[in-house]
Design a protein around this motif. Structure first.
Motif, mmCIF file in Angstrom:
data_model
loop_
_atom_site.group_PDB
_atom_site.id
_atom_site.type_symbol
_atom_site.label_atom_id
_atom_site.label_comp_id
_atom_site.label_asym_id
_atom_site.label_seq_id
_atom_site.Cartn_x
_atom_site.Cartn_y
_atom_site.Cartn_z
ATOM 1 N N VAL A 1 -55.142 12.324 -60.036
ATOM 2 C CA VAL A 1 -54.155 12.073 -60.879
ATOM 3 C C VAL A 1 -53.109 12.486 -60.220
ATOM 4 N N ILE A 2 -51.714 11.540 -59.882
ATOM 5 C CA ILE A 2 -50.669 12.098 -59.490
ATOM 6 C C ILE A 2 -49.957 12.989 -60.019
ATOM 7 N N VAL A 3 -49.645 14.171 -59.868
ATOM 8 C CA VAL A 3 -48.911 15.192 -60.724
ATOM 9 C C VAL A 3 -47.603 15.457 -60.321
ATOM 10 N N GLU A 4 -47.149 15.106 -59.055
ATOM 11 C CA GLU A 4 -45.949 15.519 -58.652
ATOM 12 C C GLU A 4 -45.447 14.480 -57.387
ATOM 13 N N THR A 5 -44.172 14.125 -57.677
ATOM 14 C CA THR A 5 -43.432 12.996 -56.788
ATOM 15 C C THR A 5 -41.999 13.461 -56.646
ATOM 16 N N GLU A 6 -41.494 12.870 -55.649
ATOM 17 C CA GLU A 6 -40.112 12.714 -55.251
ATOM 18 C C GLU A 6 -39.435 11.493 -54.829
ATOM 19 N N ALA A 7 -38.385 11.329 -55.227
ATOM 20 C CA ALA A 7 -37.585 10.039 -54.958
ATOM 21 C C ALA A 7 -36.706 10.325 -53.729
ATOM 22 N N LEU B 1 -39.563 4.648 -60.071
ATOM 23 C CA LEU B 1 -40.769 4.559 -59.555
ATOM 24 C C LEU B 1 -41.508 5.981 -59.461
ATOM 25 N N ALA B 2 -40.444 6.996 -59.057
ATOM 26 C CA ALA B 2 -41.325 8.430 -58.893
ATOM 27 C C ALA B 2 -41.626 8.864 -60.338
ATOM 28 N N ARG B 3 -40.958 8.409 -61.376
ATOM 29 C CA ARG B 3 -41.247 8.796 -62.667
ATOM 30 C C ARG B 3 -42.567 8.333 -63.334
ATOM 31 N N ARG B 4 -42.682 7.050 -62.913
ATOM 32 C CA ARG B 4 -43.651 6.094 -63.450
ATOM 33 C C ARG B 4 -44.967 6.544 -62.631
ATOM 34 N N TRP C 1 -34.597 15.085 -58.593
ATOM 35 C CA TRP C 1 -35.539 13.667 -58.408
ATOM 36 C C TRP C 1 -36.701 14.055 -58.105
ATOM 37 N N ARG C 2 -37.118 15.201 -58.452
ATOM 38 C CA ARG C 2 -38.444 15.767 -58.257
ATOM 39 C C ARG C 2 -39.216 15.554 -59.914
ATOM 40 N N PHE C 3 -40.120 15.128 -59.823
ATOM 41 C CA PHE C 3 -40.997 14.637 -61.215
ATOM 42 C C PHE C 3 -42.229 15.336 -61.078
ATOM 43 N N ALA C 4 -42.729 15.783 -62.206
ATOM 44 C CA ALA C 4 -44.070 16.522 -62.221
ATOM 45 C C ALA C 4 -44.697 16.231 -63.809
ATOM 46 N N LEU C 5 -46.007 16.304 -63.857
ATOM 47 C CA LEU C 5 -46.652 16.229 -64.930
ATOM 48 C C LEU C 5 -46.485 17.500 -65.775
ATOM 49 N N ALA C 6 -46.146 17.403 -66.955
ATOM 50 C CA ALA C 6 -45.741 18.655 -67.608
ATOM 51 C C ALA C 6 -47.030 19.580 -67.877
#
Length: 203
Positions: A36-42, A19-22, A175-180
DNA sequence: CGTTAGATCTCCT
DNA sequence: GGAGATCTAACGT
């Protein structure tokens, strides 16, 4: 899956890492303010860095509640931080919203934050919660409610992964995801490839 | 540019 | 008593 309305609870019933990635690239608004969500963590139940690792407490009880609801907690006694509860198969999973690129309701967010620089409005979990006006009264709130809207992107955006920020346990899980390429992150993404001489890791 | 201190809530030892 | 999924202002370089 419609991309102009908040997804059904089923969308949130997946593993926190998935979900964090999606969620990166999705737009998220509260009472019309957000972007726009640009950064998340799981964070997961079996993850020493997670608030849920040692079981339910009064603070984290929303993490063990229904998926598609918010878990809002107080950080360092001062700030509020916002998570989306997920993964019904493993209670205690959630995705921390760490940064948003502001696109809607700029005026309201600037007023709540006490500054207007778009780069600093929602760059970090505490700033994001303040800008969106979320606090303890939103702990456990359902995203299906009228105040919230999550619109998924029409096409899958470029997403980069790296270690989570500000934790001291399980620090190496990516597990940290960000918009490139986003300029609205709480911190630059650690470059996965070898450091380039003279650039200090930046491009 | 870098590091540091202080704000002060919730949970754990 | 102390650490923590943080942020800001104040300083030093």
């Amino acid at each position: 899956m419609p991309n102009d309305a908040t997804p059904p609870d089923l969308f949130f019933a997946v593993d926190a890492v998935t979900l964090a990635r999606r969620l990166v690239g999705a737009s998220f608004t509260v009472d019309g303010a957000g972007g726009v969500i640009v950064e998340t963590e799981a964070y997961r139940r079996d993850d020493a860095a997670s608030h849920s690792f040692r079981g339910a407490t009064p603070r984290n009880r929303a993490m063990f509640g229904p998926v598609g609801h918010l878990y809002v907690y107080r950080s360092y006694g001062i700030h509020w931080c916002v998570n989306i509860v997920c993964d019904a198969s493993e209670a205690g999973s959630a995705v921390l919203l760490r940064a948003i690129e502001p696109t809607q309701g700029l005026e309201a967010m600037a007023r709540r934050r006490g500054l207007a620089d778009p780069r600093l409005l929602c760059a970090g979990p505490g700033r994001l919660a303040q800008a969106l006006g979320l606090d303890e009264s939103d702990d456990g709130a359902a995203l299906a409610g009228p105040r919230f809207r999550i619109a998924l992107p029409a096409y899958a955006p470029g997403v980069v992964a790296g270690p989570r920020i500000g934790i001291t346990k399980d620090v190496e899980r990516p597990w940290r995801f960000a918009l490139a390429g986003s300029r609205f992150l709480s911190k630059p993404m650690r470059i996965a490839t070898a450091k380039v001489a003279g650039t200090n890791g930046r491009v």
